[in-house]
Design an enzyme around this catalytic site. Structure first.
Site, PDB file in Angstrom:
ATOM      1  N   GLU A 397       0.818  -1.207   0.000  1.00  0.00           N
ATOM      2  CA  GLU A 397       0.000   0.000   0.000  1.00  0.00           C
ATOM      3  C   GLU A 397       0.856   1.262   0.000  1.00  0.00           C
ATOM      4  O   GLU A 397       0.731   2.141   0.849  1.00  0.00           O
ATOM      5  CB  GLU A 397      -0.969  -0.020   1.185  1.00  0.00           C
ATOM      6  CG  GLU A 397      -1.995  -1.123   1.021  1.00  0.00           C
ATOM      7  CD  GLU A 397      -2.905  -1.293   2.218  1.00  0.00           C
ATOM      8  OE1 GLU A 397      -4.103  -1.581   2.017  1.00  0.00           O
ATOM      9  OE2 GLU A 397      -2.426  -1.154   3.363  1.00  0.00           O
ATOM     10  N   GLU A 473      -4.355 -10.147   0.372  1.00  0.00           N
ATOM     11  CA  GLU A 473      -5.224  -9.987   1.537  1.00  0.00           C
ATOM     12  C   GLU A 473      -6.653 -10.272   1.098  1.00  0.00           C
ATOM     13  O   GLU A 473      -7.109  -9.751   0.074  1.00  0.00           O
ATOM     14  CB  GLU A 473      -5.153  -8.571   2.131  1.00  0.00           C
ATOM     15  CG  GLU A 473      -3.813  -8.195   2.720  1.00  0.00           C
ATOM     16  CD  GLU A 473      -3.789  -6.785   3.287  1.00  0.00           C
ATOM     17  OE1 GLU A 473      -4.884  -6.230   3.589  1.00  0.00           O
ATOM     18  OE2 GLU A 473      -2.690  -6.215   3.409  1.00  0.00           O
TER      19      GLU A 473
END
Length: 930
Positions: A397, A473
Site C-alpha cells: 500500500e 489480503e
C-alpha cells in the site's frame, strides 16, 4: 542531527546474510540504562564513556519503551499521526537514549556491532565515537567496531528517535512502537554466503557465492565437500516443499570462520500463467502475519514465533506473507524447518499519502530512491538463503512510482530465482504475479476465467493476463467472521490461474491492559487513531484460536471426503505429499452417542473404503470420517486431526409428536397448563415447568458485528429502529389452544411484523409453540435476525444440545461445526471477542437441554444463551464491560443475517442475506432432565 535527511544511513557495512557462525560473539541483549526525552534536542554528552547515568531507568533490550512506562503506544491503520509534510517531522519527537557497558573478553580483536531492528532512526556511539546512523526499522544494520573497541570495559551508547524522514516509509497498519526491539550483538563474523539450490526432475542443482577469501561448501548428507564458489553440481536430493520440508545441513568454511545453514532444494516458476513449485501447481493457503505479542509488541520471543508456526501448521495453513516488513530471522528459520511458503515483504508502506491524493508520495519521489533501494537490498541480502521464501514483495500500500522500478530491477538482477510481488500497482508493471486485496468472489472468478476488466495499455494488459493471480489480503478476520471462506476456496481450487491467497490477518494486536484486558486504538488517549481496527486476527492476543481460524482449518483441509452408499472416497488434496502419514477413523453416532468406531484402510494415494455397518435404532444417525496424524510429526502429535467429513445416515422423526392435546385453562390472571402458565392479558409465557421465565417474543436485533458496523448494516438497522422495537398485543384467544396475535414494529415507520403465536399442550405434557411471522411493508435491507428471545433465572448454568458444534456458527461461517452432542456452561457458549459483539450462536440445533427444560425444533433452530442482554452486549467496548446479570437471555432463532467480510472486502454473499419474509418457527418445550 538531521532527522529530515533522505539518506538511509551512514557508516554502515554492506548488508549480508543472517548466518550461524562459530566466530566469537557477545550477546548485548539484557538490561540497558535508558532516558526518554520529549524532543530530539537532548544533549549528546550521554555518549561519553564516563557519563553518569545513575539517575536513568532500566529498560530491557529488545523491547519498546512505551510498553515499559515511557510514553504510550498509538495505533493508526492508514493515517499518519503527524502532518504529511515530507521529509519534515514534528518538533515533539520522543527520543530514547540507551547506554550499555560490557567487558571485552581477553584477546578479542575486531568485530561488528549488529542491530537487528530499531524503530525508527538510530545513532550509535562506541566509547564516545559515533559509528553512524541507520533507518529502516525492521531491517538489520552493522557497524565496524574494531577500531574503537578497548580491552576490558566498553560503553555502547545509542539514541533512537521516534520520528524521521524515514517514518514516512513505515505507515503500516499497526501500533507505533519505538525502541530497540530486536537483538544487539557484537560479532567477529563477517561471512556472507548466497546458496543456490534448485530442483528439477528428481535432482538438485547446487552452487553458491561468497564474499572474502578462500571458501568451500560441504553438505555431508549429500556427500558434497569442498565445493568452490561459482562451481555447480547436480546431486540426488529430495525436494523442499512446505508439505515435505526436507533440509540438508551445510557448512561454509573459510580461514576465519565456519558458518552453518540449512539448504532446501526447490524451484519456483511461472508457466502459462500458473505458479509452480518444483514443476507442480502451487495453491497458497495463507495468512498475513504481523509480529506481535500482547506484552512485548514486536519484540516477539522465540517460543512465541514457534507457537505461531505450529498453530499455522495445525490449522492447515501452508503459507505466510510477512506483512508488512521482514520478520525476525528466527521466524524464517522455523518456516524452513516446519514448512511454510513465505512471501517476504519489504519494510515499506506509505498508505497515508492516499488521504492527500498520493501527492508527494515517497514511492515516486527520487529523493527517496536510495532509501527504498536500501530497504530492498537489506531484506534480500539478509534472507536470501531461506528455501521457504518463494517471492520478494516490494512493500505494501505504497501507491505507484518510479522507485518501485528501482527496487524491482535490483532484486531481479540479484536474485532471478524468485518472482516479485506488489499489490499496489494494478498494472503489475514491476511484478511477476497479479496481486489484489479484497476482490469479491465475482471478480476473483472473472480473473480465474481471464475475463477481468482490461487495462488501458494493451501491452501491460497482455502481460498481466499471463500472470498467476493471488489475493495478498482477503477475508478480513476482524471480530465475528470472516464469512465466505468456502466460496473463495472453491474458486481458488477451480481455476489454475488462481494461486490462492492470504487471510488478513493472523493475530489480534490487543495490548495487555490492566483495565480493558486488551487495549486497541484510542485506549491510550491518542488524538488520531483507528479504534479496534487493529483487532482483526484469526487468533486472540493470547493466541487462542478464534472460530474464524477453526473455520479456516476446515476450508484449507488437504483431504476431502465423498460419501456414497456404504463407502467413502478419500481424495488427496496435498500439492506434493501423499496420505501415508495419516490414519483414518470412521465413527457412527446416534443422537450424538457413538455406536460404532473403526479404522479404515486406505492406500497412500487415497481411494475408496467401506464404512462400518451401523446397527439400527431410533434417533438421527451420522457417519463421521476423520484423518489424523498416524505418528508424531515435527509440528503435531499423533492423533492430531487434519481433516474430517460427515454424512447423514438416518434422519430423526418429527419432534412435535406427542399425542392428543388437553386444553389450557384460565385461572385468575393466568392461563395454565400444568405447572406452566401464561399471562392472560398479554399471552406471554411466564412460567415453564415451574421455572420463572419471560417471553418468548419476536426479536429482529443482534449486537452488531464489526462487519455489520464497518459494512454499513448497523447504521441502516439503527436508522430503521430495529434495536428499539415496540410490541403490541392485538388479541389473546383461548380455546383448545392459546392464540396470541401481535404486531412488532419500530417507531417512526410503517414497516412491521405480524407475529401470531399458537400454543398447545401435547398428550405427554409438552408445550408446543408455532409462531407465524408475516412482514408488512417494503423491507428493503436485510435484517439482523429472525427468532424469539426469552429470559431465564440465573440458576440456569449450562446446556447440552444435539446439532452442530461445539463452536459458534452463522449462515456463512461455522464450517468447523459438526453434528454431535455437546455440553457447555453459559460462560463457555460465549466467544470472547476483544471488541464485544454478536457471538456464540449455535445453528441447526435439534434439541437443547437446559436442565429445567428441553427445547426441540421442527426440524431445527438456532440457539444463543448469555448472562447479559443484547443491549448490554451492543454497548460494551471491552471484555470487562460485560458483567453477568440476574437473568440468562436465551435466543431461539429461525435465521441470522450472514457475516461476510465487510470490514474490508465484500459483505455477505446474496444467498446469506436475511430478507424479511413469511416464516414459521415450531418449537417444543419438554420438562427437563434435572
Amino acid at each position: 542531527m538531521d532527522l529530515e535527511t533522505f539518506t538511509p544511513g551512514s557508516g554502515r557495512l554492506e548488508p549480508r546474510a543472517a548466518l550461524r557462525s562459530d566466530a566469537p560473539a557477545l550477546d548485548l541483549n539484557g538490561t540497558w540504562r535508558f532516558r526518554l526525552s520529549p524532543t530530539a534536542k537532548a544533549p549528546e554528552d550521554f555518549a561519553r564513556p564516563d557519563y553518569d547515568d545513575t539517575a536513568w531507568d532500566d529498560l530491557p533490550v529488545p523491547s519498546h519503551w512505551p510498553l515499559h512506562g515511557h510514553g504510550a503506544p498509538a495505533y493508526t491503520n492508514v493515517s499518519y499521526p503527524f502532518p504529511i509534510d515530507p521529509p519534515h517531522v514534528p518538533g515533539e519527537n520522543p527520543t530514547g537514549d540507551y547506554r550499555r557497558a560490557f567487558d571485552l573478553p581477553e584477546g578479542w580483536t575486531g568485530g561488528r556491532l549488529r542491530f537487528d531492528g530499531a524503530d525508527s532512526f538510530t545513532r550509535v556511539w562506541l566509547n564516545g565515537h559515533e559509528l553512524g546512523f541507520s533507518t529502516g526499522s525492521r531491517l538489520p544494520f552493522e557497524f565496524d567496531a574494531g577500531a574503537w573497541l578497548r580491552p576490558g570495559r566498553n560503553v555502547l551508547a545509542v539514541r533512537v528517535y521516534q520520528w524521521s524522514a524515514a517514518s514516512y516509509l513505515e505507515d503500516q497498519d499497526m501500533w507505533w512502537l519505538p525502541g530497540i526491539f530486536r537483538d544487539v550483538t557484537l560479532t567477529r563474523s563477517a561471512a556472507d554466503v548466497f546458496v543456490h539450490a534448485s530442483y528439477e526432475d528428481g535432482r538438485g542443482t547446487l552452487s553458491f557465492e561468497s564474499s572474502g577469501g578462500p571458501v568451500t561448501l560441504s553438505v555431508p548428507g549429500l556427500g558434497v565437500s569442498g565445493l568452490q564458489p561459482g562451481a555447480e553440481i547436480t546431486v540426488e536430493a529430495e525436494p523442499w516443499t512446505a508439505e515435505t520440508p526436507r533440509l540438508y545441513d551445510a557448512v561454509v568454511t573459510s580461514p576465519e570462520e565456519t558458518v552453518s545453514l540449512r539448504i532446501g532444494f526447490r524451484t519456483i516458476s511461472i508457466q502459462d500463467g500458473v505458479l509452480l513449485a518444483n514443476g507442480r501447481p502451487l495453491l497458497l493457503k495463507g495468512v498475513n502475519r504481523h509480529e506481535f505479542h500482547p506484552e512485548h509488541g514486536r519484540a516477539v520471543p522465540y517460543e512465541t514465533m514457534r507457537e505461531d508456526v505450529l498453530l499455522m501448521k495445525r490449522h492447515n495453513v501452508n503459507a505466510v506473507r510477512t506483512s508488512h516488513y521482514p520478520p525476525h530471522p528466527d521466524f524464517l528459520d522455523l518456516c524452513d524447518e516446519l514448512g511454510l511458503w513465505v512471501i517476504d515483504e519489504c519494510d515499506l508502506e506509505t498508505h497515508g499519502f492516499g488521504q492527500v491524493g498520493w501527492r508527494a508520495n515517497p514511492t515516486d519521489d527520487p529523493h527517496y530512491a536510495d532509501a527504498l533501494l536500501d530497504r530492498m537490498r537489506r531484506m534480500v541480502e539478509r534472507d536470501k538463503n531461506h528455501p521457504s521464501i518463494i517471492m520478494w514483495s516490494l512493500g505494501n500500500e505504497a501507491g505507484v512510482g518510479r522507485n518501485l522500478a528501482v527496487m524491482a530491477d535490483w532484486a531481479r538482477e540479484r536474485d532471478p530465482s524468485r518472482p516479485l510481488h506488489y499489490e499496489g500497482d494494478r498494472s503489475c508493471a514491476h511484478t511477476d504475479v497479479y496481486s489484489r486485496m479484497y476482490a469479491s468472489h465475482a471478480e476473483v472468478e472473472a480473473i480465474g476465467r481471464l475475463a477481468e476488466d482490461p487495462l488501458d495499455d494493451p501491452e501491460l494488459d497482455a502481460r498481466r493476463r499471463a500472470m498467476p493471480f493471488l489475493q495478498c489480503e482477503y477475508a478480513h478476520a476482524m471480530g465475528n467472521g470472516p464469512g465466505g471462506l468456502a466460496e473463495y476456496q472453491e474458486l481458488f481450487a477451480r481455476y489454475p490461474r488462481l494461486a490462492g491467497g492470504f487471510i488478513w490477518e493472523w493475530i489480534d494486536h490487543g495490548l495487555a491492559h490492566p483495565a480493558y484486558e486488551y487495549a486497541y486504538g484510542g485506549d491510550y488517549g491518542e488524538p488520531v487513531h483507528d479504534g479496534n481496527f487493529v483487532i482483526d486476527g484469526l487468533v486472540f492476543p493470547d493466541r487462542t484460536p478464534s472460530p474464524g481460524l477453526l473455520d479456516l482449518k476446515k476450508v484449507f483441509e488437504p483431504v476431502t471426503f465423498e460419501f456414497a452408499d456404504g463407502v467413502v472416497r478419500v481424495v488427496n488434496g496435498y500439492d506434493f505429499a501423499d496420505l501415508a502419514h495419516l490414519a483414518f477413523v470412521a465413527t457412527v453416532q446416534a443422537e450424538g452417542e457413538t455406536v460404532v468406531e473403526q479404522r479404515l484402510d486406505l492406500p497412500a494415494g487415497g481411494g475408496e473404503a467401506k464404512v462400518p455397518d451401523a446397527p439400527g435404532g431410533a434417533g438421527e444417525r451420522w457417519l463421521t470420517v476423520r484423518a489424523v496424524l498416524a505418528a508424531d510429526q515435527p509440528w503435531g502429535p499423533a492423533g492430531h486431526e487434519v481433516a474430517w467429513g460427515q454424512t447423514l445416515l438416518a434422519p430423526a422423526p418429527s419432534r412435535r409428536e406427542g399425542g392428543a392435546a388437553p386444553g389450557l385453562v384460565r385461572d385468575a390472571g393466568d392461563i395454565v397448563a400444568g405447572d406452566s402458565a401464561f399471562d392472560a392479558g398479554s399471552g406471554r409465557l411466564v412460567r415453564l415447568f415451574g421455572l420463572e421465565v419471560e417471553g418468548p417474543r419476536l426479536d429482529l436485533w443482534r449486537a452488531p458485528t464489526d462487519n455489520d458496523r464497518y459494512g454499513g448494516l448497523e447504521g441502516k438497522w439503527r436508522a430503521l429502529g430495529l434495536h428499539r422495537l415496540t410490541h403490541r398485543v392485538d388479541a389473546v384467544e383461548l380455546d383448545d389452544a392459546l392464540t396470541v396475535r401481535t404486531r412488532v414494529a419500530p417507531a417512526a415507520t410503517d414497516l412491521g411484523m405480524r407475529a401470531t403465536y399458537r400454543w398447545s399442550v401435547s398428550g405427554d405434557g409438552a408445550l408446543l409453540m408455532s409462531l407465524d411471522i408475516e412482514p408488512e411493508g417494503e423491507w428493503a435491507d436485510p435484517i439482523p435476525r429472525l427468532g424469539v428471545t426469552m429470559s431465564l433465572p440465573r440458576s440456569i448454568g449450562g446446556v447440552t444440545w444435539f446439532g452442530p458444534g461445539p463452536g459458534e456458527a452463522y449462515p456463512d461461517t461455522g464450517l468447523a461445526a459438526r453434528v454431535g452432542r455437546w455440553t457447555a456452561t453459559i460462560e463457555e457458549l460465549q466467544t470472547p471477542y476483544v471488541y464485544p459483539q454478536e457471538n456464540g450462536h449455535r445453528a441447526g440445533v435439534r434439541w437443547a437441554d437446559f436442565g429445567a427444560f428441553t427445547v426441540s425444533g421442527d426440524p431445527v433452530f438456532g440457539m444463543t444463551a448469555r448472562r447479559w442482554s443484547t443491549g448490554e452486549l451492543a454497548a460494551a467496548q471491552h471484555r470487562p464491560d460485560l458483567v453477568p446479570g440476574d437473568r440468562v437471555h436465551l435466543h431461539l432463532d429461525l435465521a441470522h443475517q450472514g457475516i461476510g467480510t465487510a470490514t474490508c472486502g465484500p459483505g455477505a454473499l446474496p444467498q446469506y442475506d436475511l430478507k424479511a419474509h413469511r416464516a414459521t418457527l415450531n418449537l417444543r418445550f419438554d420438562r427437563g432432565t434435572a
